[in-house]
Motif scaffolding. Structure first.
Motif, mmCIF file in Angstrom:
data_model
loop_
_atom_site.group_PDB
_atom_site.id
_atom_site.type_symbol
_atom_site.label_atom_id
_atom_site.label_comp_id
_atom_site.label_asym_id
_atom_site.label_seq_id
_atom_site.Cartn_x
_atom_site.Cartn_y
_atom_site.Cartn_z
ATOM 1 N N PRO A 127 -69.397 -24.165 -97.877
ATOM 2 C CA PRO A 127 -69.905 -23.305 -96.952
ATOM 3 C C PRO A 127 -71.170 -23.064 -96.750
ATOM 4 C CG PRO A 127 -68.060 -22.948 -98.960
ATOM 5 C CD PRO A 127 -68.923 -24.003 -99.013
ATOM 6 N N ALA A 128 -71.828 -22.023 -95.946
ATOM 7 C CA ALA A 128 -73.178 -21.857 -96.023
ATOM 8 C C ALA A 128 -73.844 -21.363 -97.231
ATOM 9 C CB ALA A 128 -73.413 -20.938 -94.998
ATOM 10 N N ARG A 129 -75.212 -21.735 -97.401
ATOM 11 C CA ARG A 129 -75.611 -21.280 -98.560
ATOM 12 C C ARG A 129 -75.714 -19.830 -98.724
ATOM 13 N NH1 ARG A 129 -79.399 -25.825 -97.508
ATOM 14 N NH2 ARG A 129 -80.282 -24.486 -95.885
ATOM 15 N N ASP A 130 -75.836 -18.778 -97.796
ATOM 16 C CA ASP A 130 -75.679 -17.535 -97.968
ATOM 17 C C ASP A 130 -74.306 -17.116 -99.020
ATOM 18 O OD1 ASP A 130 -77.926 -17.358 -96.844
ATOM 19 O OD2 ASP A 130 -77.172 -16.250 -94.940
ATOM 20 N N SER A 131 -73.158 -17.945 -98.682
ATOM 21 C CA SER A 131 -71.790 -17.585 -99.180
ATOM 22 C C SER A 131 -72.078 -17.378 -100.736
ATOM 23 C CB SER A 131 -70.823 -18.383 -98.835
ATOM 24 O OG SER A 131 -71.257 -19.816 -99.249
ATOM 25 N N LEU A 132 -73.199 -18.236 -101.300
ATOM 26 C CA LEU A 132 -73.389 -18.609 -102.611
ATOM 27 C C LEU A 132 -73.750 -17.004 -103.208
ATOM 28 C CD1 LEU A 132 -75.057 -22.010 -103.039
ATOM 29 C CD2 LEU A 132 -72.858 -21.523 -103.015
ATOM 30 N N GLY A 133 -74.620 -16.366 -102.561
ATOM 31 C CA GLY A 133 -74.933 -15.026 -102.931
ATOM 32 C C GLY A 133 -73.654 -14.036 -102.993
ATOM 33 N N TYR A 134 -72.968 -14.351 -102.106
ATOM 34 C CA TYR A 134 -71.754 -13.095 -101.963
ATOM 35 C C TYR A 134 -70.964 -13.595 -103.301
ATOM 36 C CZ TYR A 134 -73.450 -11.990 -97.187
ATOM 37 O OH TYR A 134 -74.291 -11.325 -96.145
ATOM 38 N N ALA A 135 -70.538 -14.752 -103.233
ATOM 39 C CA ALA A 135 -69.589 -15.236 -104.319
ATOM 40 C C ALA A 135 -69.989 -14.764 -105.575
ATOM 41 C CB ALA A 135 -69.452 -16.641 -104.169
ATOM 42 N N GLN B 78 -64.003 -20.602 -101.854
ATOM 43 C CA GLN B 78 -62.640 -20.568 -100.771
ATOM 44 C C GLN B 78 -62.757 -19.124 -100.485
ATOM 45 O OE1 GLN B 78 -59.231 -22.194 -102.788
ATOM 46 N NE2 GLN B 78 -58.751 -23.424 -100.603
ATOM 47 N N ALA B 79 -62.629 -18.305 -101.704
ATOM 48 C CA ALA B 79 -62.258 -16.670 -101.550
ATOM 49 C C ALA B 79 -63.236 -16.304 -100.728
ATOM 50 C CB ALA B 79 -62.323 -16.221 -102.787
ATOM 51 N N ALA B 80 -64.221 -16.763 -100.648
ATOM 52 C CA ALA B 80 -65.247 -16.071 -99.447
ATOM 53 C C ALA B 80 -64.982 -16.506 -98.133
ATOM 54 C CB ALA B 80 -66.614 -16.496 -99.943
ATOM 55 N N GLN B 81 -64.501 -17.428 -97.986
ATOM 56 C CA GLN B 81 -64.088 -18.203 -96.748
ATOM 57 C C GLN B 81 -62.661 -17.394 -96.163
ATOM 58 O OE1 GLN B 81 -64.771 -22.514 -97.294
ATOM 59 N NE2 GLN B 81 -64.896 -22.268 -95.138
ATOM 60 N N TYR B 82 -61.679 -17.328 -97.140
ATOM 61 C CA TYR B 82 -60.666 -16.732 -96.621
ATOM 62 C C TYR B 82 -60.727 -15.253 -96.567
ATOM 63 C CZ TYR B 82 -57.271 -20.223 -97.761
ATOM 64 O OH TYR B 82 -56.684 -21.578 -97.640
ATOM 65 N N ALA B 83 -61.738 -14.408 -97.229
ATOM 66 C CA ALA B 83 -62.009 -12.974 -96.773
ATOM 67 C C ALA B 83 -62.599 -12.776 -95.480
ATOM 68 C CB ALA B 83 -63.049 -12.466 -97.930
ATOM 69 N N ASN B 84 -63.366 -13.742 -95.068
ATOM 70 C CA ASN B 84 -64.243 -13.816 -93.864
ATOM 71 C C ASN B 84 -63.038 -13.941 -92.562
ATOM 72 O OD1 ASN B 84 -66.187 -13.460 -91.807
ATOM 73 N ND2 ASN B 84 -66.787 -15.557 -92.395
ATOM 74 N N CYS C 146 -79.433 -25.659 -103.521
ATOM 75 C CA CYS C 146 -78.615 -24.593 -104.168
ATOM 76 C C CYS C 146 -77.143 -24.977 -104.331
ATOM 77 C CB CYS C 146 -78.441 -23.015 -103.596
ATOM 78 S SG CYS C 146 -80.353 -22.628 -103.203
ATOM 79 N N TRP C 147 -76.281 -25.746 -103.560
ATOM 80 C CA TRP C 147 -74.800 -26.138 -103.682
ATOM 81 C C TRP C 147 -74.702 -26.797 -105.129
ATOM 82 C CZ3 TRP C 147 -76.241 -27.328 -98.045
ATOM 83 C CH2 TRP C 147 -76.116 -26.572 -97.069
ATOM 84 N N ALA C 148 -75.410 -27.984 -105.243
ATOM 85 C CA ALA C 148 -74.762 -28.873 -106.346
ATOM 86 C C ALA C 148 -74.941 -27.995 -107.677
ATOM 87 C CB ALA C 148 -75.882 -30.023 -106.505
#
Length: 571
Positions: free
Chosen positions: A61-69, A128-134, A483-485
């Protein structure tokens, strides 16, 4: 059933019949009929198919998703990763988070649901939860967007406009990624649908619903609260024949709905927003330039990584230093809008606005509201670009949704013109099917790009992180500008890393081969310098050639060299 009506009645043609002060008995006709429910069912199935395909074909997912998760995981367990002396509450997590709580709360709920069915690690499950929520929110957005188009433009335009928004590449990709736009658009489209319903036939209840949805949108993205302004102006300006007390009462109902959801969060944080860019946007008289205007990345320093949007127009001080900010900002917003509306749809949207001149001449309040909202948020995007130095496709999606509806209104007029145009009219076999044929062409030409996997060229970061999870020791440092790794390795699930002392070993993640430049990433130059002094220990894909894009992990054993480079920049 009968209704006693003492207000103007909106006609399907857009004209307004003044009833005056007499009582009129009108039959209450339902807005939706059988064909509407069938269209909604088809649109929902298409939306589900598109978003499921994209979610299950996402490399990372996009890097921004890391902060939300990360916020969602802290809400799930406020003590995990917490280094304070006292116990931390969920309210404290919300108060100190840099993002509003709406989307992280939904991610938390979805992640809890996935615990029993997902076999991946916590890092994978949270994203994965961030993607499903979106994605689920984006699918549900079909309903209010269809209702909005149905109320204003009729069945065909509602169906085509809603379909275009679900299948165009940028809206489909952004609302299938791990970012907040799907949930934000759901609440904003509910607010607009209820607002249009209210300004055409005003009641306190309809404005309460619209205000509540605006407040919920504010809890996802703070700019959602600005919808109050055009809606209030339309209420006060359209119904000037009604007593002022009535109009003020409707505005008060709208305000109460907003406050019911948004005010507790404002009081908790003591300001409008905690977002890092908020202080630059909410204080236009602040002469201190944001980092991008000074040619610096959004954040600097070891371990202090914030998400950097992948789809954006960036100010480049070396290339744009002779340009005026306002000119660059308008050009950047124009480019992002063209991409978001997939070029041809953008031109059709402008044509669709021109086709509404009679409605605008009559002062039809619903159409006026949509144009006012689009103008306001386009102006906000230009202001964002001027103040911050970047604007993203993500930010354009509300205007994109409205543009899809207006584009659909242009297709019947365009079809009629093509049917009588001297050069091509002899090629038109069924003139009445021209609008549907044009809409089908837009969908068919968009789908190949829409169904491309998300961030496929970034897949190596996930594999590198999962490999590093089995290699890292407590005293090791990990320098990962992307940030992903470090996320998949479990280092940054609950907080960003801040290394002190001296490392036992240092691992560095870089991209090599034909890759895009990363001048905006914190520590990108330091990571490159460290890689030159390190030993390559892992790469993905394993058999990639020297000129092919790949993710490479280096190990650096010289602790003093690492400290010197990270402290003073590359040598």
């Amino acid at each position: 059933m009968i209704r006693y009506n003492m207000q103007p009645v909106s006609l399907s043609s857009g004209a307004v019949a003044e009833v005056g002060g007499r009582l009129e008995m009108t039959a209450v006709r339902p807005l939706l009929k059988g064909k509407d429910y069938a269209a909604l069912a088809v649109l929902l199935l298409i939306a589900i198919a598109v978003h499921l395909w994209l979610i299950h074909h996402t490399a990372v997912p996009a890097r921004d998703s890391l902060g939300y998760a990360r916020i969602a995981l802290n809400l799930s367990d406020p003590q995990a990763g917490w280094q304070g002396a006292e116990r931390r509450s969920r309210i404290e997590v919300i108060r100190t988070a840099e993002q509003p709580p709406g989307y992280p709360l939904v991610i938390w709920c979805v992640e809890k649901t996935l615990r029993g069915v997902s076999g991946g690690s916590l890092a994978e499950r949270a994203l994965q939860a961030a993607q499903y929520a979106n994605g689920v929110a984006a699918v549900l957005c079909v309903i209010p967007l269809y209702l909005l188009g149905r109320m204003l433009f009729g069945f065909w335009v509602a169906a085509v406009g809603t379909l275009l928004f679900q299948v165009l590449p940028v809206p489909a990709h952004v609302t299938s990624d791990g970012v907040s736009e799907g949930l934000y658009l759901l609440f904003m489209s509910i607010a607009l649908a209820a607002g249009v319903w209210g300004v055409r036939r005003p009641t306190v209840g309809r404005f309460l619903i619209s205000g509540g949805a605006i407040g919920a949108a504010y809890l996802v993205r703070p700019e959602g609260v600005l919808l109050v302004l055009p809606l209030s102006l339309i209420i006060l300006g359209t119904w000037r024949g009604r007593p002022l007390a009535y109009r003020l009462g409707w505005v008060a109902a709208l305000t109460v709905g907003v406050a019911a959801f948004g005010l507790p969060y404002m009081l908790l944080i003591g300001k409008l927003t905690n977002k890092p860019t908020g202080k630059h946007l909410t204080n236009p008289f602040d002469d201190q330039l944001p980092p991008i205007w000074r040619g610096q990345p959004l954040s600097q320093g070891l371990g202090r990584h914030h998400g950097v949007c992948l789809w954006a127009e960036w100010w480049n001080p070396q290339q744009n230093d002779q340009s005026r900010r306002s000119l660059w900002a308008m050009q950047a917003v124009g480019k992002e809008m063209l991409k978001s509306l997939h070029y041809a749809v953008a031109l059709l949207a402008l044509l669709g606005v021109a086709c509404q001149y009679r409605r605008l001449q009559w002062g039809e309040p619903g159409t006026l509201l949509l144009l006012a909202v689009a103008s306001l948020y386009l102006g906000l995007l230009v202001y964002l670009a001027m103040r911050i130095g970047y604007v993203s496709e993500r930010h354009t999606l509300l205007v994109t949704g409205l543009g899809c509806l207006f584009a659909a209104t242009s297709l019947p007029a365009l079809g009629r013109w093509l049917s009588i145009a001297p050069a091509i009219r002899h090629l038109v076999i069924w003139p009445h099917l021209m609008p549907t044929g044009l809409a089908s062409m837009l969908v068919v030409t968009a789908l190949p790009q829409t169904l491309q996997p998300l961030h496929a060229h970034r897949e190596g970061h996930k594999h590198a992180g999962l490999w590093l999870a089995g290699q890292l020791h407590d005293q090791d440092w990990l320098v990962d500008p992307f940030c992903w790794a470090e996320w998949y390795a479990g280092r940054t699930l609950y907080r960003t890393t801040e290394y002190r002392g001296r490392p036992q070993r240092t691992w560095v993640v870089v991209e090599e081969g034909k890759v895009s430049p990363h001048s905006r990433l914190p520590q990108w130059e330091q990571a490159q310098e460290l890689a030159r002094h390190g030993q390559a220990v892992y790469q993905w894909p394993p058999q990639a050639d020297a000129d092919q894009p790949r993710v490479v992990v280096y190990r650096v054993d010289d602790a003093r060299l690492v400290q010197r480079i990270l402290a003073g920049g590359p040598r």
